[in-house]
Scaffold this active site. Structure first.
Site, PDB file in Angstrom:
ATOM      1  N   GLY A 239       6.846  14.375   1.476  1.00  0.00           N
ATOM      2  CA  GLY A 239       5.946  13.440   0.826  1.00  0.00           C
ATOM      3  C   GLY A 239       4.181  12.944   0.491  1.00  0.00           C
ATOM      4  CB  ILE A 240       1.609  10.115   0.143  1.00  0.00           C
ATOM      5  CG1 ILE A 240       2.590   9.244  -0.147  1.00  0.00           C
ATOM      6  CG2 ILE A 240       0.266  10.160  -0.098  1.00  0.00           C
ATOM      7  CD1 ILE A 240       2.288   7.772   0.123  1.00  0.00           C
TER       8      ILE A 240
ATOM      9  CG  ASP B 177       3.785  16.895   9.694  1.00  0.00           C
ATOM     10  OD1 ASP B 177       3.582  16.397   8.897  1.00  0.00           O
ATOM     11  OD2 ASP B 177       4.684  15.920  10.273  1.00  0.00           O
TER      12      ASP B 177
ATOM     13  CB  VAL C 251      -3.619  11.785  14.393  1.00  0.00           C
ATOM     14  CG1 VAL C 251      -2.638  13.265  13.182  1.00  0.00           C
ATOM     15  CG2 VAL C 251      -2.372  10.750  13.975  1.00  0.00           C
TER      16      VAL C 251
ATOM     17  CB  SER D 154       0.927  -0.308   3.464  1.00  0.00           C
ATOM     18  OG  SER D 154       2.006  -0.918   2.621  1.00  0.00           O
TER      19      SER D 154
ATOM     20  CE1 TYR E  52       3.112   1.008   7.616  1.00  0.00           C
ATOM     21  CE2 TYR E  52       3.032  -0.516   6.029  1.00  0.00           C
ATOM     22  CZ  TYR E  52       3.052   0.700   6.358  1.00  0.00           C
ATOM     23  OH  TYR E  52       3.047   1.616   4.972  1.00  0.00           O
TER      24      TYR E  52
ATOM     25  N   PRO F 274      -0.942   2.735  -1.198  1.00  0.00           N
ATOM     26  CG  PRO F 274      -0.301   4.719  -0.422  1.00  0.00           C
ATOM     27  CD  PRO F 274      -1.472   3.055  -0.181  1.00  0.00           C
ATOM     28  CB  SER F 275       3.533   0.210  -4.668  1.00  0.00           C
ATOM     29  OG  SER F 275       3.668   1.051  -5.771  1.00  0.00           O
ATOM     30  CG  LEU F 276       9.237   1.741  -1.540  1.00  0.00           C
ATOM     31  CD1 LEU F 276       8.348   1.618   0.650  1.00  0.00           C
ATOM     32  CD2 LEU F 276      10.479   0.521  -0.994  1.00  0.00           C
TER      33      LEU F 276
END
Length: 248
Positions: free
Chosen positions: A21-22, A41, A63, A141, A154, A184-186
């Site tokens: 992903g991102i 990760d 993390v 977010s 969240y 970010p957005s979705l």
């Protein structure tokens, strides 16, 4: 690769949540600009590593653990030397109305989405101060500025990221270190691929750009903020959301 593209040559960058992903897109972007990459990760980031130079380092770590951040630092130092860039991208979140939200879920969300950012700063600010250069980019977010039910835990953690970014930026500015947040957005990752088309369209209606963000869209912003071109930008929260976020 043209020399003018190597804006990160000689830099060492740690990216968390880098398996897909991102995080994966950010790793690819910074590597393309010449950075040496450390992939962090909970899952092995082998797929990402195959897209990067062979010298890239993979570290499986939690993390939210101070001990794991110390291990990340030690392994990075052994392979590359000092860390220049930290991108705190790892995050968790599930929709859970307040009637169902328990304290354990609340604490776990904060430990990954916010505590990890503090732990990374405690680990790497000293060496960045010593070398008078450093970049932290913490992924928040844009949900904090829109209506999304069942996400109080969240949203609280992601708003906390912005507060921490602004406070930390003040503490380290005299050492050539910048600290910024990207909102970010979705984003078009595996989490949204099975969403019905009508749900996707409904999501886009509040955006100027009628599509999901792509991971590469977020990576582009991170690439800029971690470069020398952004040396006078710090303590900022940058929405990368196609014009969805509403400032209030």
């Amino acid at each position: 690769m043209m020399g003018s593209q190597l804006t990160h040559e000689g830099r060492v960058a740690i990216i968390t949540g880098a398996a897909r992903g991102i995080g994966q897109a950010i790793a690819i972007k910074l590597a393309a600009h010449g950075a040496k990459i450390v992939l962090v990760d909970m899952d092995k980031a082998d797929d990402t590593a195959r897209m990067l130079p062979a010298e890239s380092l993979i570290i499986t770590a939690d993390v939210s653990s101070a001990d794991d951040w110390k291990r990340i630092d030690q392994m990075t130092m052994q392979r590359f030397g000092n860390t220049d860039i930290v991108v705190n991208n790892a995050g968790i979140g599930n929709q859970m109305p307040i009637d169902e939200l328990d304290f354990a879920n609340w604490k776990k969300t904060f430990s990954v989405n916010l505590d990890a950012h503090f732990l990374s700063a405690k680990q790497f600010v000293p060496q960045m101060r010593e070398h008078k250069w450093g970049r932290f980019v913490n992924i928040s977010s844009n949900s904090i500025g829109i209506v999304v039910p069942g996400m109080s835990h969240y949203m609280a953690s992601k708003m906390g990221v912005i507060g921490f970014v602004r406070g930390l930026a003040n503490d380290v500015a005299d050492s050539g270190i910048t600290v910024n947040a990207v909102l970010p957005s979705l984003t078009n990752t595996r989490l949204v691929q099975d969403m019905p088309e009508d749900v996707k369209r409904a999501t886009w209606q509040g955006q100027a750009i009628k599509r999901f963000a792509e991971p590469t869209d977020i990576a582009g912003a991170v690439g800029f903020l971690t470069s020398d071109d952004a040396s006078f930008i710090t303590g900022q929260a940058l929405p990368v959301d196609g014009g969805q976020y509403k400032v209030s």
